[in-house]
Write an enzyme that holds these catalytic residues in place. Sequence first.
Site, PDB file in Angstrom:
ATOM      1  N   HIS A 125      37.883   2.014  38.663  1.00  0.00           N
ATOM      2  CA  HIS A 125      36.416   2.153  38.791  1.00  0.00           C
ATOM      3  C   HIS A 125      35.656   1.244  37.830  1.00  0.00           C
ATOM      4  O   HIS A 125      34.445   1.066  37.988  1.00  0.00           O
ATOM      5  CB  HIS A 125      35.987   3.605  38.538  1.00  0.00           C
ATOM      6  CG  HIS A 125      36.476   4.564  39.580  1.00  0.00           C
ATOM      7  ND1 HIS A 125      36.257   4.374  40.931  1.00  0.00           N
ATOM      8  CD2 HIS A 125      37.192   5.724  39.484  1.00  0.00           C
ATOM      9  CE1 HIS A 125      36.815   5.375  41.611  1.00  0.00           C
ATOM     10  NE2 HIS A 125      37.392   6.204  40.753  1.00  0.00           N
ATOM     11  N   ASP A 162      44.839   5.165  45.674  1.00  0.00           N
ATOM     12  CA  ASP A 162      44.116   6.271  45.032  1.00  0.00           C
ATOM     13  C   ASP A 162      43.127   6.852  46.052  1.00  0.00           C
ATOM     14  O   ASP A 162      42.592   6.124  46.893  1.00  0.00           O
ATOM     15  CB  ASP A 162      43.364   5.736  43.814  1.00  0.00           C
ATOM     16  CG  ASP A 162      42.765   6.830  42.945  1.00  0.00           C
ATOM     17  OD1 ASP A 162      43.331   7.119  41.887  1.00  0.00           O
ATOM     18  OD2 ASP A 162      41.706   7.384  43.331  1.00  0.00           O
ATOM     19  N   HIS A 164      40.216   7.793  45.652  1.00  0.00           N
ATOM     20  CA  HIS A 164      38.864   7.258  45.447  1.00  0.00           C
ATOM     21  C   HIS A 164      38.881   5.746  45.676  1.00  0.00           C
ATOM     22  O   HIS A 164      39.859   5.075  45.352  1.00  0.00           O
ATOM     23  CB  HIS A 164      38.383   7.545  44.021  1.00  0.00           C
ATOM     24  CG  HIS A 164      38.388   9.005  43.681  1.00  0.00           C
ATOM     25  ND1 HIS A 164      39.446   9.604  43.009  1.00  0.00           N
ATOM     26  CD2 HIS A 164      37.478   9.974  43.935  1.00  0.00           C
ATOM     27  CE1 HIS A 164      39.177  10.901  42.869  1.00  0.00           C
ATOM     28  NE2 HIS A 164      38.005  11.155  43.421  1.00  0.00           N
ATOM     29  N   ASP A 246      45.957  11.120  43.725  1.00  0.00           N
ATOM     30  CA  ASP A 246      45.005  12.202  43.972  1.00  0.00           C
ATOM     31  C   ASP A 246      44.711  12.411  45.458  1.00  0.00           C
ATOM     32  O   ASP A 246      43.900  13.271  45.811  1.00  0.00           O
ATOM     33  CB  ASP A 246      43.706  12.013  43.168  1.00  0.00           C
ATOM     34  CG  ASP A 246      43.256  10.575  43.094  1.00  0.00           C
ATOM     35  OD1 ASP A 246      43.808   9.720  43.824  1.00  0.00           O
ATOM     36  OD2 ASP A 246      42.328  10.292  42.303  1.00  0.00           O
TER      37      ASP A 246
HETATM   38 ZN   LIG Z   1      41.101   8.759  42.026  1.00  0.00          ZN
END
Ligand SMILES: [Zn+2]
Length: 309
Positions: A125, A162, A164, A246
Site C-alpha cells: 500500500h 493479497d 487488498h 488475507d
Molecule cells: Zn491485505
Amino acid sequence: MTTLLLSHPQCLEHQTPFGHPERADRLRIITHVLEHERFSDLARDEAPLAEVAQLVRVHPPEFVERLQNATPFVGLVHVDGDTTLSPGSFDAALRSAGGAVFAVDEVMKGKASNAFVATRPPGHHAETATAMGFCLFNNVAVAARHAQAVHGAERVAIMDFDVHHGNGTQDIFWSDPSVMYLSTHEMPLYPGTGALNETGAYNQIVNAPLRAGDGSDPFREAFEVAIMPRLRAFKPDLVLISAGFDAHERDPLANLNLTEADFAWATKKLMEAADEMAGGRVVSLLEGGYDLEGLGRSVGAHVMALMRG
Ligand SMILES: [Zn+2]
C-alpha cells in the site's frame, strides 16, 4: 538449488496498537510453522537492513528522512489512521526492504532458486511518498528496481494475490513499461483502487477484481484467464510475488474464501511461468494475512510449493 527463507527478529519490534491485526504474532506463527522438519531443506538467513540508496530508487529521500525522524523513542505515532510507528518500526521497515533486496541478489545470482521473505511491516500500500495501510516502504517495488538497477533485469513482473489491491505498487509503476503489476483482490474493499479499467500507461497493469464471497473457483478462473496469459506474454526476467494471505476464508479483514490449497496452486502456476521464461527466478514477499491459523497454514503451503514439495 534451494529455497531461501529470510527473516529477522527486529521485525517483531515493529509494534502496533493493542488489537491491531498487523501484529508481531503473525511473524511468530510463521516462524513456528517453518521450523517444522518438513522445511529443513530451506536455506535460512537474516534479512539485512536496506540501504538508503536502495530505498530512494522508489521513495524520495525526504520521505525516508521523514519516517526516520517521526519514529518515536517511546510509545506510538500514527502516520495514518491504521499505520503506526513504534521505536522499532524504522529498523523493522529497513529489514523488510533489505530482505527483499537480498532475496533478489541471491536469486538473480543463482545462489538460490527462489526465496520467501518473512518480514513485517508489509509494503504494497505504500506509495512513493505516502506510508499507509500498515505499510511504510514499498518492499516489492524496491525489489523490482533493485533487480533492474543492479542485476540488469529488463522486465520484472509483480503478482499480488493479497486480498487488498496494491495501490502503492500500481501507483509507483503506472508509467513504467518495464514492470508489469498483476493483482487479484476483493473489490469493493480497502483501498478502493484496482478496477478492471485501471490498466497503466502502457497497458502493463492487470487488475482482476473478485467479489465478496468468491472462493476457489472464481479465483482460479481469474488466475488462468486474466493473469497467466498476460504474465506469459510479458516474458519477465524475474517474478516477484506480493504474497498476502488475507484472501483466506478465515481472515477477519476480508470476505474471499480461499484455502491454503489455493495459495499453493497459485504459487505453482507462477513457478511454471517463471521456469519457462525467467529461469525459475521467483522472490516472494510477505504482505497481509491476519488470522494466525489461516496465515500459518497458508505460508506453509506457499513455501512448500516454492520448495517444489
Ligand atoms: Zn491485505
